[in-house]
Structures are given as structure tokens and as C-alpha cells.
Design a protein around this motif. Structure first.
Motif, PDB file in Angstrom:
ATOM      1  N   ALA A 186      15.527 -55.194  19.325  1.00 55.52           N
ATOM      2  CA  ALA A 186      15.010 -55.713  18.281  1.00 55.52           C
ATOM      3  C   ALA A 186      15.666 -55.121  17.259  1.00 55.52           C
ATOM      4  O   ALA A 186      16.070 -53.998  17.511  1.00 55.52           O
ATOM      5  N   ARG A 187      15.383 -56.073  16.049  1.00 56.09           N
ATOM      6  CA  ARG A 187      15.742 -54.681  14.024  1.00 56.09           C
ATOM      7  C   ARG A 187      14.817 -53.764  14.677  1.00 56.09           C
ATOM      8  O   ARG A 187      14.041 -53.206  14.322  1.00 56.09           O
ATOM      9  N   ALA A 188      15.904 -53.079  13.613  1.00 55.25           N
ATOM     10  CA  ALA A 188      15.535 -51.554  12.982  1.00 55.25           C
ATOM     11  C   ALA A 188      14.486 -52.080  11.903  1.00 55.25           C
ATOM     12  O   ALA A 188      15.057 -52.681  11.339  1.00 55.25           O
ATOM     13  N   SER A 189      13.454 -51.307  11.327  1.00 59.14           N
ATOM     14  CA  SER A 189      12.679 -51.637  10.486  1.00 59.14           C
ATOM     15  C   SER A 189      12.900 -51.570   9.077  1.00 59.14           C
ATOM     16  O   SER A 189      12.488 -51.536   8.106  1.00 59.14           O
ATOM     17  N   GLY A 190      14.626 -50.213   9.310  1.00 59.48           N
ATOM     18  CA  GLY A 190      14.852 -50.020   7.899  1.00 59.48           C
ATOM     19  C   GLY A 190      14.035 -49.169   7.107  1.00 59.48           C
ATOM     20  O   GLY A 190      14.544 -47.873   6.886  1.00 59.48           O
ATOM     21  N   LYS A 191      13.500 -48.248   8.032  1.00 53.48           N
ATOM     22  CA  LYS A 191      12.532 -46.989   7.200  1.00 53.48           C
ATOM     23  C   LYS A 191      13.222 -45.635   7.494  1.00 53.48           C
ATOM     24  O   LYS A 191      14.143 -45.436   8.497  1.00 53.48           O
ATOM     25  N   GLN A 192      13.371 -44.414   6.264  1.00 54.98           N
ATOM     26  CA  GLN A 192      14.384 -43.755   6.932  1.00 54.98           C
ATOM     27  C   GLN A 192      13.214 -42.436   7.377  1.00 54.98           C
ATOM     28  O   GLN A 192      12.220 -41.852   6.867  1.00 54.98           O
ATOM     29  N   TYR A 193      14.004 -41.944   8.221  1.00 56.52           N
ATOM     30  CA  TYR A 193      13.319 -40.470   8.918  1.00 56.52           C
ATOM     31  C   TYR A 193      13.801 -39.141   9.069  1.00 56.52           C
ATOM     32  O   TYR A 193      15.148 -39.224   8.773  1.00 56.52           O
ATOM     33  N   GLN A 194      13.369 -38.250   9.214  1.00 49.54           N
ATOM     34  CA  GLN A 194      13.361 -37.074   9.089  1.00 49.54           C
ATOM     35  C   GLN A 194      13.533 -35.827  10.427  1.00 49.54           C
ATOM     36  O   GLN A 194      13.754 -35.291  10.872  1.00 49.54           O
ATOM     37  N   LEU A 195      12.332 -36.514  10.857  1.00 50.08           N
ATOM     38  CA  LEU A 195      11.964 -35.784  12.381  1.00 50.08           C
ATOM     39  C   LEU A 195      11.286 -37.698  13.442  1.00 50.08           C
ATOM     40  O   LEU A 195      10.950 -37.573  13.574  1.00 50.08           O
ATOM     41  N   VAL A 196      11.501 -37.255  14.507  1.00 54.80           N
ATOM     42  CA  VAL A 196      11.377 -37.529  15.791  1.00 54.80           C
ATOM     43  C   VAL A 196       9.822 -37.050  16.603  1.00 54.80           C
ATOM     44  O   VAL A 196      10.775 -36.025  17.172  1.00 54.80           O
ATOM     45  N   ALA A 197       9.183 -37.462  17.441  1.00 53.56           N
ATOM     46  CA  ALA A 197       8.020 -36.310  17.895  1.00 53.56           C
ATOM     47  C   ALA A 197       7.455 -37.056  18.654  1.00 53.56           C
ATOM     48  O   ALA A 197       7.361 -37.923  18.811  1.00 53.56           O
ATOM     49  N   ILE A 198       7.979 -36.410  20.401  1.00 54.04           N
ATOM     50  CA  ILE A 198       7.573 -37.265  21.603  1.00 54.04           C
ATOM     51  C   ILE A 198       6.329 -36.743  22.121  1.00 54.04           C
ATOM     52  O   ILE A 198       6.197 -35.689  22.093  1.00 54.04           O
ATOM     53  N   GLY A 199       5.425 -36.918  22.452  1.00 49.23           N
ATOM     54  CA  GLY A 199       3.605 -36.611  23.547  1.00 49.23           C
ATOM     55  C   GLY A 199       3.943 -37.386  24.757  1.00 49.23           C
ATOM     56  O   GLY A 199       3.844 -38.692  24.920  1.00 49.23           O
ATOM     57  N   THR A 200       3.652 -36.388  26.152  1.00 48.89           N
ATOM     58  CA  THR A 200       2.984 -36.685  26.836  1.00 48.89           C
ATOM     59  C   THR A 200       2.828 -35.840  27.681  1.00 48.89           C
ATOM     60  O   THR A 200       2.715 -34.931  27.709  1.00 48.89           O
TER      61      THR A 200
END
Length: 383
Positions: A186-200
Motif C-alpha cells: 500500500a502507498r505511503a501517506s507522505g506524512k513526516q514522522y519523528q517517532l514510532v510508538a507501539i502498544g500491546t
């Protein structure tokens, strides 16, 4: 319909104690006992329980070996009991790799704040695991004598014991799903990020391993990992992930400066928050004495701090787990413009946490576990 449980432990005292606790709940029925792993394998085939509680250390055949044999022959949800030691933590993680669904400390006083909470937690875990087992059997196997198709519960659960892990189909759950990503391309949204956070939570150790082992060493952002897990387990889990992954993985410490290509695992029994602004963001790790906070670490607390520190420059992902931890924090992130993904129902061990996100309309996508890493790399521009 009562959840039928097989209790496996070489201690007669612990077998009796677990049985008494479980049968205080009218929705649970203990249908048998086993004193070692070999007997557990045999009685699973004979009694066909909905859930098995399993000790790690046993004579004749240990718990890990028993899990492997059960998952290969009669796949069943298994709840491991483990000692809160380094060796116990490592063995429990091995059991999860082998296909066990969840675990609890063997000392009940280590499970929760008080005995009543510990009893409820054990009962609720067993019922949740059993409901999923019963739901699958009801949908896919109306008669034990009928030959089941490839999508039956046995094949789904046996997949948990294989690598790469293929999580079972949970299609009997009801939810309002987010839009589903049809493929990892699936295509990337083009949004810029500075952090990835994963909860589980439940099923999270295997899910996190599945995702993180596919990320490159040059992953461009720091990653925060919030996994519901006792304090004795998180050092061993971080060490295991670090040995398996190209990125660096460490148990978070007070004052850690967030660096790209590094994943920080929230310590069990504590809270992890992001502090600071711009290029000077660090982690605050602290003991939370608020007894009204159910989860330590809490996804909500970490996500809320990320919303304050990073505003909308966060990609947050909620994976498999019981309950709704992460929903409020995800809502705060969403309000700042952050992107929220949820693991899809089919690939979850337990759909509770992702379902809470999807039902609240917070997830922009619902993604299969085995597409998450590829989608993540594409989204942040490193794959």
C-alpha cells in the motif's frame, strides 16, 4: 457455556490452588489435571480442554516441550505460569515462541495489588482465552467427526508455533473495523514522522518480535515499545529482541536520549514518558504509585506524553492485547494529527486493544501483523 480447563503442574498444592480459584467463577470448569508435560500432552488429546494452564518447570517433559507437542498435535490456548527470575523469564519467552498464548507469575502476590485482583485477573485471562477457543470451534467445527477445512482452529493455533508466526483467525469477534490495508505494498501517506510508538499486551512478545526483526539498522526514528509485562521479564525480553534485531533494542532507563534506529522497551512495573522538545527529547521512567492505574507500563500514559512532546509527528500502532489500554492515549495523539494503525482482527491473538481503537474510529488502517513491518518501512521511507 463454561470454559473447560486442564491444570498442569507437578505441585499438588499449586494444582489445587489454581483449581479452587478458577472454579470460584461459574463460567469456568476444571476438567482435569496433569502432573508433568507428558501427561499434559496425553490429557489434552483425551479431554480436549478449551484452555490449559501450564507450569514451565516439570519432570518427565518440561512445559516448553509440552507446549510444542500440544501445538503440533492438538493446538489449544495455553497460559504459562512462571517464576519471576531471569531463568524463568527466558523460559517463558521460549514458551511463547513455541505457541503459548499468555503467561502469569506463579506467585499470585506478584500478579496484582491484592489477592482479589489477582484472582480476577487469572479468571478473566482464562475466560478470554476460552471464549476465543469456543468461538472458533462454534464457527468452524459444528461436529468433531467432520473433517475440518484448512481454516480450522487447529491449523490456526498450530501456526503460532511456527516462525515466522502466523496468528490465528479471530473472525468470530464483532467490531467496527478500520479500513483494511489490502497488502504490504500500500502507498505511503507522505506524512513526516519523528517517532514510532507501539502498544500491546497478550500476544505482544511474538507480535513485536515479528515486526522488529524485519526493520533495518538505519530505521530513521526512535521506537517506543509498551508491552504489558512484569518487571522481571522486560530485561530478558529487551535482551532477546536486541539479539534478534538489526535495530538496537534496550530496556528504557531514566534520562535515555531518544535516538533513531533504537527501540526502547518500557520497564515492567513502571511508567515511561517522553519529555523535552525538538532534538532534546529524553525518557522519564518512574514508579507509578497511583493504584487507580491498572497498567504499569501503560500505553495510554506513554502515548499521551508522546502527543505533548511530538504533537502530530507520531505513528502509533496498537497490537494484540486484552482490554482497551491505548485508546485514550491514541485519541490524544489523533487530536494532534498523529497517525494511528491497529492490528487487524484475523492476525490478533486477542482483538481487545485493537478493537477498542477501531470501534472508537481512531485507526486510519487495520493491518495484518505480517504486513506491519513492510508498511512501516514504506511509510517512513526506509524500505
Amino acid at each position: 457455556m463454561a470454559v473447560k480447563v486442564l491444570v498442569v503442574d507437578d505441585s499438588s498444592f499449586f494444582r489445587r490452588r489454581v483449581s479452587e480459584i478458577l472454579e470460584q467463577d461459574s463460567g469456568i470448569e476444571v476438567i482435569g489435571f496433569a502432573v508433568n508435560g507428558r501427561e499434559a500432552v496425553d490429557k489434552t488429546a483425551q479431554l480436549r480442554p478449551d484452555v490449559i494452564t501450564m507450569d514451565v518447570e516439570m519432570p518427565v517433559l518440561d512445559g516448553i516441550s509440552a507446549v510444542k507437542e500440544i501445538m503440533a498435535s492438538n493446538p489449544t490456548p495455553i497460559l504459562m505460569f512462571s517464576s519471576l527470575t531471569r531463568a524463568g523469564a527466558s523460559a517463558t519467552l521460549d514458551a511463547l515462541d513455541a505457541g503459548a498464548m499468555d503467561f502469569l507469575p506463579k506467585k499470585f502476590e506478584d500478579i496484582a495489588r491484592n489477592n482479589d485482583d489477582a484472582i480476577k485477573l487469572l479468571q478473566n485471562k482464562v475466560k478470554e482465552m476460552g471464549r476465543q477457543r469456543i468461538g472458533r470451534i462454534t464457527r468452524t467445527a459444528p461436529s468433531p467427526s467432520i473433517s475440518k477445512p484448512a481454516s480450522n482452529s487447529s491449523e490456526r493455533f498450530s501456526n503460532l508455533a511456527k516462525k515466522p508466526i502466523v496468528q490465528p483467525d479471530r473472525s468470530f469477534n464483532n467490531a467496527s473495523p478500520a479500513p483494511t490495508s489490502s497488502s504490504a505494498s500500500a502507498r505511503a501517506s507522505g506524512k513526516q514522522y519523528q517517532l514510532v510508538a507501539i502498544g500491546t499486551s497478550t500476544g505482544g512478545p511474538v507480535a513485536l518480535q515479528t515486526i522488529l526483526t524485519q526493520l533495518p539498522a538505519n530505521f530513521p526514528h526512535p521506537i517506543l515499545l509498551i508491552q504489558h509485562m512484569p518487571a522481571a521479564f522486560t530485561p530478558a525480553f529487551a535482551t532477546r529482541l536486541d539479539g534478534l534485531c538489526k535495530i538496537k533494542v534496550k530496556e528504557a532507563q531514566q534520562g535515555d536520549r531518544l535516538q533513531p534506529g533504537c527501540a526502547y522497551l518500557a520497564p515492567g512495573g513502571q511508567q515511561m514518558m517522553v519529555e523535552g522538545r525538538a532534538s532534546n527529547r529524553t525518557l522519564r521512567v518512574f514508579e507509578d504509585k497511583n493504584e487507580r492505574v491498572n497498567y504499569k507500563p501503560s500505553v495510554d500514559i506513554t502515548f499521551a506524553s508522546a502527543a505533548k512532546a511530538y504533537q502530530g509527528d507520531v505513528l502509533a500502532i496498537i497490537l494484540t492485547g486484552m482490554g482497551a489500554d491505548g485508546r485514550d492515549g491514541a485519541r490524544m495523539l489523533k487530536q494532534t494529527g498523529a497517525t494511528i494503525w491497529a492490528q487487524d482482527e484475523k492476525s490478533c491473538v486477542v482483538y481487545g486493544m485493537p478493537q477498542a481503537i477501531a470501534s472508537a474510529g481512531l485507526a486510519s488502517e487495520s493491518i495484518s501483523l505480517h504486513d506491519v513491518a513492510a508498511r512501516l518501512k514504506r511509510e517512513v521511507g526506509c524500505g
